[in-house]
Design a protein around this motif. Structure first.
Motif, short mmCIF file in Angstrom:
data_model
loop_
_atom_site.label_atom_id
_atom_site.label_comp_id
_atom_site.label_asym_id
_atom_site.label_seq_id
_atom_site.Cartn_x
_atom_site.Cartn_y
_atom_site.Cartn_z
N ARG A 6 -9.26 -26.93 2.31
CA ARG A 6 -9.00 -27.45 3.66
C ARG A 6 -9.58 -28.83 3.84
O ARG A 6 -8.98 -29.69 4.51
CB ARG A 6 -9.53 -26.46 4.71
CG ARG A 6 -8.67 -25.22 4.81
CD ARG A 6 -9.23 -24.18 5.74
NE ARG A 6 -9.35 -24.63 7.12
CZ ARG A 6 -9.72 -23.83 8.13
NH1 ARG A 6 -9.95 -22.54 7.89
NH2 ARG A 6 -9.82 -24.29 9.35
N LEU A 7 -10.75 -29.08 3.25
CA LEU A 7 -11.32 -30.42 3.32
C LEU A 7 -10.42 -31.42 2.58
O LEU A 7 -10.21 -32.54 3.06
CB LEU A 7 -12.72 -30.42 2.70
CG LEU A 7 -13.43 -31.78 2.66
CD1 LEU A 7 -13.69 -32.30 4.07
CD2 LEU A 7 -14.75 -31.68 1.89
N SER A 8 -9.89 -31.00 1.44
CA SER A 8 -9.01 -31.89 0.67
C SER A 8 -7.78 -32.28 1.48
O SER A 8 -7.33 -33.44 1.43
CB SER A 8 -8.59 -31.21 -0.64
OG SER A 8 -9.70 -31.03 -1.49
N ILE A 9 -7.22 -31.33 2.23
CA ILE A 9 -6.05 -31.64 3.08
C ILE A 9 -6.43 -32.68 4.13
O ILE A 9 -5.68 -33.64 4.37
CB ILE A 9 -5.53 -30.35 3.73
CG1 ILE A 9 -4.87 -29.46 2.66
CG2 ILE A 9 -4.52 -30.67 4.84
CD1 ILE A 9 -4.57 -28.06 3.14
N GLN A 10 -7.59 -32.51 4.74
CA GLN A 10 -8.03 -33.48 5.76
C GLN A 10 -8.34 -34.84 5.14
O GLN A 10 -8.11 -35.88 5.76
CB GLN A 10 -9.25 -32.93 6.51
CG GLN A 10 -8.96 -31.76 7.41
CD GLN A 10 -8.11 -32.13 8.62
OE1 GLN A 10 -7.93 -33.31 8.94
NE2 GLN A 10 -7.58 -31.12 9.30
N LEU A 11 -8.87 -34.84 3.92
CA LEU A 11 -9.13 -36.11 3.23
C LEU A 11 -7.82 -36.84 2.94
O LEU A 11 -7.74 -38.07 3.05
CB LEU A 11 -9.91 -35.86 1.93
CG LEU A 11 -11.37 -35.42 2.10
CD1 LEU A 11 -11.95 -34.96 0.76
CD2 LEU A 11 -12.22 -36.55 2.68
N LYS A 12 -6.78 -36.08 2.57
CA LYS A 12 -5.46 -36.68 2.35
C LYS A 12 -4.95 -37.28 3.65
O LYS A 12 -4.33 -38.36 3.66
CB LYS A 12 -4.49 -35.64 1.83
CG LYS A 12 -4.72 -35.23 0.38
CD LYS A 12 -3.74 -34.14 -0.05
CE LYS A 12 -4.04 -33.68 -1.48
NZ LYS A 12 -3.14 -32.57 -1.92
N ASN A 59 -2.83 -18.26 7.98
CA ASN A 59 -2.83 -18.13 6.52
C ASN A 59 -3.72 -19.14 5.81
O ASN A 59 -3.93 -19.04 4.61
CB ASN A 59 -1.39 -18.18 5.96
CG ASN A 59 -0.73 -19.52 6.17
OD1 ASN A 59 -1.30 -20.45 6.73
ND2 ASN A 59 0.52 -19.63 5.74
N ASN A 60 -4.27 -20.11 6.55
CA ASN A 60 -5.24 -21.04 5.93
C ASN A 60 -6.67 -20.73 6.35
O ASN A 60 -7.59 -21.50 6.07
CB ASN A 60 -4.89 -22.48 6.29
CG ASN A 60 -5.14 -22.81 7.76
OD1 ASN A 60 -5.14 -21.90 8.61
ND2 ASN A 60 -5.32 -24.07 8.08
N SER A 61 -6.87 -19.59 7.01
CA SER A 61 -8.21 -19.22 7.47
C SER A 61 -9.15 -18.96 6.29
O SER A 61 -8.74 -18.48 5.24
CB SER A 61 -8.13 -17.94 8.32
OG SER A 61 -9.43 -17.45 8.63
N LEU A 62 -10.41 -19.29 6.48
CA LEU A 62 -11.43 -18.98 5.48
C LEU A 62 -11.49 -17.49 5.19
O LEU A 62 -11.81 -17.07 4.07
CB LEU A 62 -12.80 -19.48 5.95
CG LEU A 62 -13.04 -20.97 5.81
CD1 LEU A 62 -14.02 -21.47 6.86
CD2 LEU A 62 -13.55 -21.30 4.42
N LEU A 63 -11.16 -16.67 6.19
CA LEU A 63 -11.23 -15.23 5.99
C LEU A 63 -10.16 -14.73 5.02
O LEU A 63 -10.33 -13.67 4.39
CB LEU A 63 -11.08 -14.52 7.34
CG LEU A 63 -11.51 -13.06 7.41
CD1 LEU A 63 -12.92 -12.86 6.89
CD2 LEU A 63 -11.39 -12.53 8.83
#
Length: 540
Positions: free
Chosen positions: A294-300, A525-529
């Motif tokens: 998720r961090l990688s998506i935000q970095l993009k 579907n992208n939840s940490l859980l």
């Protein structure tokens, strides 16, 4: 005639031969408080404060004694206004949310004085088994409205309520027989509350030094603010939300708050283009893998090109792996990592050179090279995940100004009630059991068996470095235990009562009884859980 003695009488005899304080017992394998009776032919095993079970009972009992002391000083303050918030520096951070009681050094001194006097008097801690309706009346008398709310959903008809000279409260777990053995504690003013500092199993007769953890405290405070936004701070409130049909909205808001935080971290990284190495560390089951995606998506989204690197691919060859005292491999030792190779390749990447990244073959116990070529351009950035990522020994030849360190953990801010907090360790353990069963076919018994070893590794390799992080991220979700409950209960019930892990399984099952269950269909579907229950959009 059958010879019977209380376990406390037997414990006093045994104490003469035992260094550490005896606080509980096991009778024929079943955990018991010392005020219970033992029959002559029963097998009795004593539990000391140098064990995890004994230490938990000790800490619980000291907390009860502190709350009793506060009630003595300010009897008109409702119990709901005295809040046990979270773990901090081997102790518990507490607040009094009532303007009628000024929390200052004079107040702390009075609390300590009453506690010391109570220890000196060796006051019995009396257990009452009450019908739930009667217990609710007791909670109402002492202004403990969160407990009233909690027991609305209790299926059992009886409740264990403890008394100390007229003051009564409920606790999740067993207690000491009396206050005489509770002399090791201290209290410190901190921020807008105070910390109750208590011993740990490895040093049961010493109060650990109080070391304020400012970054950890900050992220815990932020999580409490999120709970306020959601109007959820206890299990009773969560159960009300489920019963009232509010869970979908709560999930969406909680996930939005986490995504907002991840985006904030990404913007901070992107604002300094000298940061080329994003170092992510955290304890087991903290959600590091999903977080890094998720961090990688935000970095993009910030215009950067992130590349994942797993430190595990830099393990030394199997024959070079450090050994434990018993001769087994110690894969959690930092020297199980090929530090020299890791630093050389990271330095070459920083210099703009092409590098072939290894892949570790765990079956063969060696590194392999399969054409994974990396080269860093102006917008490229490495997202590196591993348990040692906050330890500068791992990155000793990499310039500090090129590193951005992130600590992630599931720091549970939800409490059972005003005075019973949910252990962050328990929440991670339940995550781990559910994931191990789903992805590895591992039994809950297997996960429980290895958990203390995992915890020792975290204490040595992760927690000492957490305050060195540039930012901390709390991966805990206020609703997650209601989701995990239907997954965890069947695998815990599968542990037979003749297995060493049975008592711990029984404790966790009792803990999960507090929660109403909820399904997975509304989890994004992208939840940490999703890393633990499955069905996520990332390949984990």
């Amino acid at each position: 005639m059958i010879d019977m003695k209380t376990l406390l009488e037997l414990a006093k005899e045994e104490q003469l031969k035992t260094k550490d304080t005896i606080i509980l017992a096991k009778v024929d394998g079943k955990l018991s408080e010392l005020n219970n009776w033992a029959i002559e032919d029963q097998n009795v095993e004593f539990i000391t404060t140098a064990t995890v079970l004994g230490n938990e009972a000790y800490r619980r009992s000291v907390l009860f004694m502190m709350l009793y002391a506060i009630h003595r000083i300010a009897p008109d303050i409702p119990g709901k206004d005295v809040n046990v918030q979270y773990s901090l520096s081997k102790g518990l951070f507490c607040e009094i949310k009532n303007d009628a009681c000024a929390v200052n050094q004079e107040f702390i001194d009075k609390v300590k004085q009453i506690m010391c006097e109570t220890v000196a008097k060796d006051v019995p801690i009396i257990k009452h088994v009450m019908h739930t309706d009667e217990a609710v009346k007791v909670f109402r008398k002492f202004g403990m409205s969160d407990k009233e709310r909690l027991f609305r959903y209790r299926r059992g008809s009886n409740v264990n309520v403890y008394e100390l000279e007229g003051f009564m409260d409920y606790y999740y777990g067993y207690m000491a027989p009396s206050t005489g053995m509770l002399s090791v504690f201290d209290i410190f003013l901190y921020e807008d509350g105070f910390a109750l500092q208590m011993p740990v199993p490895s040093s049961p007769e010493e109060v650990p030094q109080f070391r304020p953890q400012k970054k950890l405290f900050g992220v815990l405070k932020e999580s409490s603010e999120w709970d306020d936004i959601l109007d959820l701070d206890t299990v009773g409130a969560l159960n009300d939300a489920i019963a009232g049909g509010r869970m979908k909205e709560i999930m969406l808001v909680q996930e939005a708050l986490q995504e907002q935080k991840i985006a904030e971290i990404a913007r901070k990284i992107a604002s300094d283009r000298s940061k080329k190495f994003i170092m992510i560390a955290g304890p087991s089951s903290s959600g590091k893998t999903t977080f890094s995606h998720r961090l990688s998506i935000q970095l993009k989204a910030c215009g950067l090109k992130p590349h994942p690197i797993a430190v595990d691919n830099y393990f030394v060859e199997r024959e070079q792996t450090p050994l434990n005292e018993d001769g087994s491999y110690n894969f959690e030792d930092i020297h199980a990592i090929d530090i020299e190779l890791f630093n050389r390749q990271m330095t070459e990447l920083l210099e703009g050179k092409q590098v072939e990244i290894p892949t570790f073959n765990f079956k063969l116990g060696k590194k392999e090279y399969k054409g994974d070529i990396r080269q860093l351009g102006p917008d490229d950035i490495l997202v590196i995940e591993g348990i040692h990522c906050l330890n500068d020994e791992l990155t000793q030849h990499i310039p500090n100004d090129s590193k951005f360190k992130i600590y992630i953990s599931a720091l549970t801010s939800l409490n059972i009630d005003e005075h019973n907090r949910i252990s962050t360790t328990d929440a991670r353990l339940i995550r781990r059991m559910v994931r191990d069963a789903r992805t590895r076919g591992a039994s809950a018994q297997h996960t429980l068996n290895m958990w203390q070893s995992v915890r020792r590794g975290e204490e040595q390799n992760i927690f000492p470095f957490q305050e060195q992080a540039d930012v901390m991220f709390n991966s805990s979700l206020v609703y997650e235990l209601s989701i995990l409950k239907p997954f965890a209960e069947p695998i815990l019930f599968a542990i037979d009562n003749d297995q060493p892990e049975y008592q711990e399984a029984k404790r966790l099952l009792k803990f999960l009884e507090y929660f109403l269950a909820y399904g997975t269909e509304d989890i994004p579907n992208n939840s940490l859980l999703r890393e633990f229950v499955g069905g996520g959009c990332f390949d984990i």
